[in-house]
Structure formats: C-alpha cells, structure tokens
Enzyme design. Structure first.
Site, PDB file in Angstrom:
ATOM      1  N   CYS A  65     -75.330   6.815  28.595  1.00  0.00           N
ATOM      2  CA  CYS A  65     -76.618   6.147  28.790  1.00  0.00           C
ATOM      3  C   CYS A  65     -77.481   6.965  29.756  1.00  0.00           C
ATOM      4  CB  CYS A  65     -76.359   4.746  29.357  1.00  0.00           C
ATOM      5  SG  CYS A  65     -77.840   3.867  29.816  1.00  0.00           S
ATOM      6  N   SER A  67     -79.009   6.070  32.324  1.00  0.00           N
ATOM      7  CA  SER A  67     -78.753   5.744  33.737  1.00  0.00           C
ATOM      8  C   SER A  67     -77.584   6.545  34.312  1.00  0.00           C
ATOM      9  CB  SER A  67     -78.471   4.256  33.908  1.00  0.00           C
ATOM     10  OG  SER A  67     -79.533   3.526  33.400  1.00  0.00           O
ATOM     11  N   HIS A  70     -79.152   9.632  35.319  1.00  0.00           N
ATOM     12  CA  HIS A  70     -79.935   9.414  36.544  1.00  0.00           C
ATOM     13  C   HIS A  70     -79.028   9.458  37.774  1.00  0.00           C
ATOM     14  CE1 HIS A  70     -83.448   7.277  34.274  1.00  0.00           C
ATOM     15  NE2 HIS A  70     -83.525   8.577  34.231  1.00  0.00           N
ATOM     16  N   HIS A  86     -70.810   3.212  31.908  1.00  0.00           N
ATOM     17  CA  HIS A  86     -70.873   1.746  32.047  1.00  0.00           C
ATOM     18  C   HIS A  86     -71.078   1.048  30.715  1.00  0.00           C
ATOM     19  CE1 HIS A  86     -74.960   3.288  32.157  1.00  0.00           C
ATOM     20  NE2 HIS A  86     -75.332   2.127  31.640  1.00  0.00           N
ATOM     21  N   CYS A 193     -74.455  -1.958  26.973  1.00  0.00           N
ATOM     22  CA  CYS A 193     -75.689  -1.637  27.709  1.00  0.00           C
ATOM     23  C   CYS A 193     -76.902  -1.494  26.809  1.00  0.00           C
ATOM     24  CB  CYS A 193     -75.533  -0.385  28.586  1.00  0.00           C
ATOM     25  SG  CYS A 193     -77.058  -0.010  29.462  1.00  0.00           S
TER      26      CYS A 193
HETATM   27  N1  COD Z   1     -95.799   7.661  26.644  1.00  0.00           N
HETATM   28  C1  COD Z   1     -95.125   7.280  25.537  1.00  0.00           C
HETATM   29  N2  COD Z   1     -93.829   7.594  25.321  1.00  0.00           N
HETATM   30  C2  COD Z   1     -93.209   8.328  26.250  1.00  0.00           C
HETATM   31  C3  COD Z   1     -93.851   8.760  27.429  1.00  0.00           C
HETATM   32  C4  COD Z   1     -95.221   8.414  27.600  1.00  0.00           C
HETATM   33  N3  COD Z   1     -95.900   8.764  28.687  1.00  0.00           N
HETATM   34  N4  COD Z   1     -92.967   9.472  28.175  1.00  0.00           N
HETATM   35  C5  COD Z   1     -91.804   9.469  27.490  1.00  0.00           C
HETATM   36  N5  COD Z   1     -91.945   8.782  26.320  1.00  0.00           N
HETATM   37  C6  COD Z   1     -90.940   8.516  25.293  1.00  0.00           C
HETATM   38  C7  COD Z   1     -89.989   9.670  25.038  1.00  0.00           C
HETATM   39  O1  COD Z   1     -90.504  10.573  24.103  1.00  0.00           O
HETATM   40  C8  COD Z   1     -88.755   8.926  24.487  1.00  0.00           C
HETATM   41  O2  COD Z   1     -88.772   8.834  23.095  1.00  0.00           O
HETATM   42  C9  COD Z   1     -88.852   7.527  25.096  1.00  0.00           C
HETATM   43  O3  COD Z   1     -90.111   7.458  25.754  1.00  0.00           O
HETATM   44  C10 COD Z   1     -87.751   7.259  26.148  1.00  0.00           C
HETATM   45  O4  COD Z   1     -86.549   7.237  25.512  1.00  0.00           O
HETATM   46  P1  COD Z   1     -85.154   7.810  26.124  1.00  0.00           P
HETATM   47  O5  COD Z   1     -84.327   8.205  24.962  1.00  0.00           O
HETATM   48  O6  COD Z   1     -85.449   8.809  27.170  1.00  0.00           O
HETATM   49  O7  COD Z   1     -84.530   6.585  26.864  1.00  0.00           O
HETATM   50  P2  COD Z   1     -83.698   5.286  26.440  1.00  0.00           P
HETATM   51  O8  COD Z   1     -84.367   4.558  25.326  1.00  0.00           O
HETATM   52  O9  COD Z   1     -82.272   5.628  26.236  1.00  0.00           O
HETATM   53  O10 COD Z   1     -83.815   4.432  27.794  1.00  0.00           O
HETATM   54  C11 COD Z   1     -85.020   4.213  28.346  1.00  0.00           C
HETATM   55  C12 COD Z   1     -84.952   3.365  29.625  1.00  0.00           C
HETATM   56  C13 COD Z   1     -86.344   3.361  30.188  1.00  0.00           C
HETATM   57  C14 COD Z   1     -84.548   1.951  29.299  1.00  0.00           C
HETATM   58  C15 COD Z   1     -83.932   3.928  30.645  1.00  0.00           C
HETATM   59  O11 COD Z   1     -84.186   5.229  30.951  1.00  0.00           O
HETATM   60  C16 COD Z   1     -83.958   3.145  31.939  1.00  0.00           C
HETATM   61  O12 COD Z   1     -84.871   3.189  32.708  1.00  0.00           O
HETATM   62  N6  COD Z   1     -82.908   2.413  32.176  1.00  0.00           N
HETATM   63  C17 COD Z   1     -82.807   1.570  33.316  1.00  0.00           C
HETATM   64  C18 COD Z   1     -83.156   0.172  32.952  1.00  0.00           C
HETATM   65  C19 COD Z   1     -81.992  -0.701  32.714  1.00  0.00           C
HETATM   66  O13 COD Z   1     -82.065  -1.896  32.673  1.00  0.00           O
HETATM   67  N7  COD Z   1     -80.887  -0.122  32.521  1.00  0.00           N
HETATM   68  C20 COD Z   1     -79.705  -0.872  32.297  1.00  0.00           C
HETATM   69  C21 COD Z   1     -78.555  -0.131  32.878  1.00  0.00           C
HETATM   70  S1  COD Z   1     -78.504   1.384  32.183  1.00  0.00           S
HETATM   71 ZN    ZN Z   2     -76.999   1.850  30.627  1.00  0.00          ZN
END
Ligand code: COD
Ligand code: ZN
Length: 393
Positions: A65, A67, A70, A86, A193
């Site tokens: 994931c 996170s 991160h 996780h 998750c």
């Molecule tokens: N505008 C539009 N789209 C964008 C921008 C922007 N400015 N910047 C990035 N993007 C797009 C990217 O191209 C990508 O497709 C998407 O946003 C983000 O996707 P991923 O693949 O990086 O991330 P995910 O979907 O796996 O996870 C995103 C989260 C934001 C949920 C994650 O990073 C996070 O913050 N997790 C913590 C929140 C939580 O509750 N986590 C639970 C425990 S992990």
């Molecule tokens: Zn997660």
C-alpha cells in the site's frame, strides 16, 4: 519441604517455563526496514508466542500500500527498525490466554484500525477509530509496550497494529477478524486496506444515494475502489479526475462515466466540474493526498447540499486555507479512515460480499510476486506501473 529443596524446585519450574517459551518462538523470514529510505532486507527473525489477548498469524498474502512507502520514505513517521505491511490475509497459528474470537486454523484478516468493542468509540453507532487501541500512536509496539519481533538479539518495531511483511506476525485480538475459510487470500487481502478504504468512503462515509452525481479525484487503487462504491450505491454519473490519462481506461471499466484531466483546461478544475454538472456534484472524493485537490474537491460539490470526503492523507506538516463561504453556503466536508468501517464486524461481511460476487477485486491487482521480490513490488508502486502488487508467501 526443606527451604533449599523448594528453591531448587522453583528454579526447575522457571527453567521449564523458559524452555516452553523458546520452544514456541518461531524463526521465520521477514522483510525488515532497517533505516529510512533503505530497501527491505529479507532476514530471519524470531517471533515470540502471543501473550494474553494476542494472536499469532501465519501470513499467506499481503498487498503493498502507498502508506507503507510513506513509512519507508519518512513522510509517515515510523520507528526503525520496523516490519511494515498492513494489508494481508492469513491463518491463525496460535492464540494467547483469554482469546475467544479466533482459534488456531481460522482464516483471518489483520486490522490496522482495531475494534476493541468496549471503548466509547466502539460503542458509538458511528465511530470507527478505536480509542483504546490507537492505530496511529507511532510507538511501533504491542499494547503492553513491548515487541514480539527480534532480529540479531534486538527488538524490531511493529507497524499499524499489524506488521504483515513477515511469515508470522502477532497482533492484539482487537486487530484481527475471522473470515470465510474459502476466501482466496491473494485477493481478499485488499479488504484489509485499499479496497475497504475507498469503497467505504462512498457507501458508508458519504452514503451516496441512487441517481446522484459523484466526482472522484485520483484514480489509483483507492480511487478506483471509491468508483466501485459509488456505482454500487447507484450513482448515475461518476466523474473521474486524474492528471494521468493512462488511468482512464480502467476507471471507465469500473463505472466512471466522464474522465477529466485538469491539464486539458486553463481554468480551475472546480469550475470545469461545476459547469459540467450545472452547479456542482452531489458527492466528491479526494483520493490523492494533496491539500490543493482537497479544496478543489470541496469547491466542486454543490453549495446547499454537496458533500466532499477526504480520503487521502496529506503530508503531516500541511495546512489548508479556504474561504469559509464554501461551507457557509451549505457544503459538508468530511474525512474517514478505513472507509468509516467498524473493522472487526465489517471485514467478515465485506469478505462475504466478495464471495457473493457483489464486487470484484481483480481490476485492482495488477501484479502478484513472491514475497522475496518485495523491493521489486515497491519499485512498481513508485514508478506508477502498478495499482496493487500482492506478495505471496
Ligand atoms: N490532480 C488529479 N490527480 C492527481 C493529482 C492531481 N493534482 N496528483 C496525483 N493525481 C493522481 C495520480 O495520477 C494517481 O493516479 C492518483 O492521483 C493517486 O493514486 P495512487 O495510486 O498514488 O494512490 P492510491 O490510490 O493507492 O492511494 C491514494 C491515497 C491518497 C488514499 C493514499 O496515498 C493515502 O493517502 N493513504 C492514506 C489514507 C488512508 O486512510 N490510508 C489508510 C491506511 S493506508
Ligand atoms: Zn493501506
């Protein structure tokens, strides 16, 4: 009995207890993160037996994931050395004294947001962040303040009440849910998750209604799960917003009706969405983790009755400035962790829904790798090539 004999007997008893303890210590393979920004080291660790109210789990499959990454790169605080991970599925190997909700042999999903069932939050009909077991306390230890992992004689930290990048882990009973024994671990690990976080944000946090218009900002694995939730809730229009157009094809397969790339416009994305929907969407979701897109998502929903949900986690030092008029005019701004689900009771139901084919997880799993290739899995995530990589043991 003579005093000397009693002393000798007690010494023997302690020796036996120690032997029993060490007989129960499991030596196994784990991916340890020794320092910030370093690749994972696959090493042999020792996993202590579960203490009272604890459960030792053999992990069968674990997802990677965002996170976890991160935590590797320091944007999410983690004490090193640490065993991350996780999002997993496994089988109970043994249980400590007093454990009643699971037994050895049960198929389970570890819960990074525990549910003790007794604290104020767990007893409240809506809350899901257990106050007794804080998922984000950052100590990296079991609730009793110690670790069950040892590497080269030194304690290794736990992560997010779970630690799944290891063949065996120990969790508190409140951080594990028994699931259907027939469920495929290499798929339903995502219910631990990513899938539940996104899907729950739509069906539980926002409570999207049939016929509504939604906008999902960010079409990664979590964003696509939000899309699935909006569709399951009966949304008639789902607008996907992403700066990477390669994300649009899969999003459309899962229910997105309109794709919007902010790069194609020279005005703010909220103005584009307000125009497209003649006033704003009913529900918007920020699934990126950036403060600018959080405010844009809020502004994109209809004043009077629009609701915006923050799903992404912004960098810890960030702050948001926005015009109060955005809320004064009637919008609702919400956030949720793990899609507002009360984990221990919801996870088994989500697994049953998956088994009943109410949703699919296949589109989210782009890569499956053996556990030893964990570093490769993280590279796929960092280079944007994967949605979810599942590691198999
Ligand atoms: N505008 C539009 N789209 C964008 C921008 C922007 N400015 N910047 C990035 N993007 C797009 C990217 O191209 C990508 O497709 C998407 O946003 C983000 O996707 P991923 O693949 O990086 O991330 P995910 O979907 O796996 O996870 C995103 C989260 C934001 C949920 C994650 O990073 C996070 O913050 N997790 C913590 C929140 C939580 O509750 N986590 C639970 C425990 S992990
Ligand atoms: Zn997660």
């Amino acid at each position: 009995m003579h005093k000397k004999e009693r002393k000798k007997e007690r010494k023997e008893e302690r020796k036996k207890e120690r032997k029993l303890y060490f007989d129960q210590v499991i030596k196994c393979k784990a991916a340890i993160c020794l320092e910030v920004n370093k690749p994972f080291s696959i090493v042999e660790i020792e996993v202590a037996p579960p203490k009272a109210q604890e459960v030792r789990i053999k992990i069968l499959a674990t997802g990677i994931c965002r996170s976890d990454d991160h935590a590797v790169n320091g944007s999410l605080y983690a004490p090193f050395p640490i065993i991350l991970g996780h999002e997993a599925a496994g089988v109970v190997e043994s249980v400590g004294e007093g454990v009643t909700s699971v037994k050895p042999g049960d198929k389970v999903i570890p819960l990074f947001v525990p549910q003790c069932g007794e604290c104020n939050t767990c007893l409240h009909p809506r809350g899901n962040l257990c106050t007794r077991h804080n998922f984000a306390d950052g100590r990296g230890l079991m609730p009793d303040g110690t670790s069950r992992f040892t590497y080269k004689g030194k304690a290794v930290h736990h992560f997010a009440c779970t630690s799944t990048f290891t063949e065996y882990t120990v969790v508190h009973e409140s951080a594990v849910a028994k699931i259907d024994a027939a469920a495929p671990p290499e798929k339903i690990c995502l219910i631990g998750c990513g899938f539940s976080t996104g899907y729950g944000s739509a069906v539980k946090t926002a409570q999207v209604e049939p016929g509504s218009t939604c906008a999902v900002f960010g079409l990664g694995g979590v964003g696509l799960s939000v899309v699935m939730g909006c569709k399951a809730a009966g949304a008639s229009r789902i607008i996907g917003v992403d700066i990477n157009k390669d994300k649009f094809a899969k999003a459309k397969e899962l229910g997105v009706t309109d794709c919007v790339n902010p790069k194609d416009f020279d005005k703010p994305i909220q103005d584009v969405l307000i125009e497209m929907t003649k006033g704003g969407v009913d529900y918007s979701f920020e699934v990126i983790g950036r403060t600018e897109t959080m405010t844009a998502a809020l502004a994109s929903c209809h004043m009077n009755y629009g609701t915006s949900v923050i799903v992404g986690l912004a960098p810890s030092a960030s702050q948001i400035t926005f015009h109060p008029m955005l809320l004064f005019t009637g919008r609702t701004w919400k956030g949720a962790v793990f899609g507002s689900w009360k984990s221990k009771e919801a996870v088994p139901k989500l697994v049953s829904d998956f088994m009943a084919k109410k949703f699919t997880l296949d589109p989210l799993i782009t890569h499956t790798l053996p556990f030893d290739k964990i570093n490769e899995g993280f590279e796929l995530l960092r280079t944007g090539k994967s949605i979810r990589t599942v590691l198999l043991f």
